[in-house]
Design an enzyme around this catalytic site. Sequence first.
Site, PDB file in Angstrom:
ATOM      1  N   ASP A 123       0.866  -1.177   0.000  1.00  0.00           N
ATOM      2  CA  ASP A 123       0.000   0.000   0.000  1.00  0.00           C
ATOM      3  C   ASP A 123       0.902   1.225   0.000  1.00  0.00           C
ATOM      4  O   ASP A 123       1.434   1.625   1.040  1.00  0.00           O
ATOM      5  CB  ASP A 123      -0.901  -0.004   1.229  1.00  0.00           C
ATOM      6  CG  ASP A 123      -1.802   1.232   1.299  1.00  0.00           C
ATOM      7  OD1 ASP A 123      -1.736   2.075   0.376  1.00  0.00           O
ATOM      8  OD2 ASP A 123      -2.563   1.354   2.282  1.00  0.00           O
ATOM      9  N   SER A 167       1.369  12.990 -16.554  1.00  0.00           N
ATOM     10  CA  SER A 167       0.140  13.033 -17.342  1.00  0.00           C
ATOM     11  C   SER A 167       0.061  14.378 -18.043  1.00  0.00           C
ATOM     12  O   SER A 167       0.667  15.369 -17.605  1.00  0.00           O
ATOM     13  CB  SER A 167      -1.079  12.869 -16.420  1.00  0.00           C
ATOM     14  OG  SER A 167      -2.282  13.259 -17.069  1.00  0.00           O
ATOM     15  N   TYR A 209      -5.317  16.262  -8.764  1.00  0.00           N
ATOM     16  CA  TYR A 209      -4.613  15.287  -9.604  1.00  0.00           C
ATOM     17  C   TYR A 209      -3.563  15.979 -10.464  1.00  0.00           C
ATOM     18  O   TYR A 209      -2.408  15.542 -10.548  1.00  0.00           O
ATOM     19  CB  TYR A 209      -5.624  14.552 -10.486  1.00  0.00           C
ATOM     20  CG  TYR A 209      -4.999  13.598 -11.473  1.00  0.00           C
ATOM     21  CD1 TYR A 209      -4.427  12.404 -11.054  1.00  0.00           C
ATOM     22  CD2 TYR A 209      -4.978  13.900 -12.841  1.00  0.00           C
ATOM     23  CE1 TYR A 209      -3.854  11.526 -11.967  1.00  0.00           C
ATOM     24  CE2 TYR A 209      -4.416  13.026 -13.748  1.00  0.00           C
ATOM     25  CZ  TYR A 209      -3.855  11.838 -13.309  1.00  0.00           C
ATOM     26  OH  TYR A 209      -3.277  10.976 -14.209  1.00  0.00           O
ATOM     27  N   LYS A 267       0.655  15.556 -10.639  1.00  0.00           N
ATOM     28  CA  LYS A 267       1.367  15.195 -11.867  1.00  0.00           C
ATOM     29  C   LYS A 267       2.338  16.299 -12.295  1.00  0.00           C
ATOM     30  O   LYS A 267       3.406  16.022 -12.848  1.00  0.00           O
ATOM     31  CB  LYS A 267       0.369  14.881 -12.978  1.00  0.00           C
ATOM     32  CG  LYS A 267      -0.446  13.609 -12.723  1.00  0.00           C
ATOM     33  CD  LYS A 267       0.456  12.393 -12.559  1.00  0.00           C
ATOM     34  CE  LYS A 267      -0.319  11.112 -12.409  1.00  0.00           C
ATOM     35  NZ  LYS A 267       0.567   9.920 -12.297  1.00  0.00           N
TER      36      LYS A 267
END
Length: 270
Positions: A70, A149, A162, A166
């Site tokens: 994890d 990304s 997010y 990135k």
Amino acid sequence: MLGASDDTRLDGRSALVTGAGVGIGRAVARRLADRGAAVALHHHEHRADTEATVAEIMAAGGSAVALEADLTDLAAGPDLVARTIAALGGLDILVNNAGRTEAMPFEQVSPDRFDALLRLNLGAAYFCAVAAAPTLRASGHGVIVNMTSVHGIQGGSDHVLYAATKGALIAFTRSLAMELAADHIRVVAVGPGLVEVERYFDDPTYRTEMADRAVPIGRVGRPEDVAKTVAFLVSDAADWITGTVLWVDGGTTARLDLGELRPAVRERAT
């Protein structure tokens, strides 16, 4: 050319791919194994998928092992790296692919969700790299690939957190490449665009044809498109490439989209 060797082969090298249970990570692991590397496939929630991929690699004559962790626990990354080195007998390639996409208005992000996504999307890459560095230094072929990304450099609503993680990976890649250059460890990032993975089909409104139309080159990406790029970047064929991002996006980041202004701009230009 007579006598030329294939410097894209990875025979004798060992790789850890985080987030290799499904999607891009699984395709990367398969591709590295196909090119001759022994591969540790990390997973957390996709044990059966990962073990099935390991079985496929082994059946094809490759070498692979599945390892669970994890990575929202920042101590789990170094432990995963240590277990990889023990299982494979070394480490030459680290692919920091583990991550999660979360789409929601930025005001709805709770402190707990903020912390968890930052830990997984950035913290896991950071501390896996810290743990891997000594072995990569001794390798002579050490490479770290961070999976960013298009969201890391282009704005999009409902992806603020997010995108921030990135974008941070891009800065991490560039600075780490400079810090490790003297140790002959290359650090690069790969930036996928719209790549069709399993979770897309969780949305009943999603259609491949719709995604195809959204990409300048005319088709949605496949995990294998990204995997081929990663395999090249970690090979000796790319041994002078470091500190950069290679966009694998069908032209998405190259496009200037002026939206409703496009007709007016076109008319003025003529």
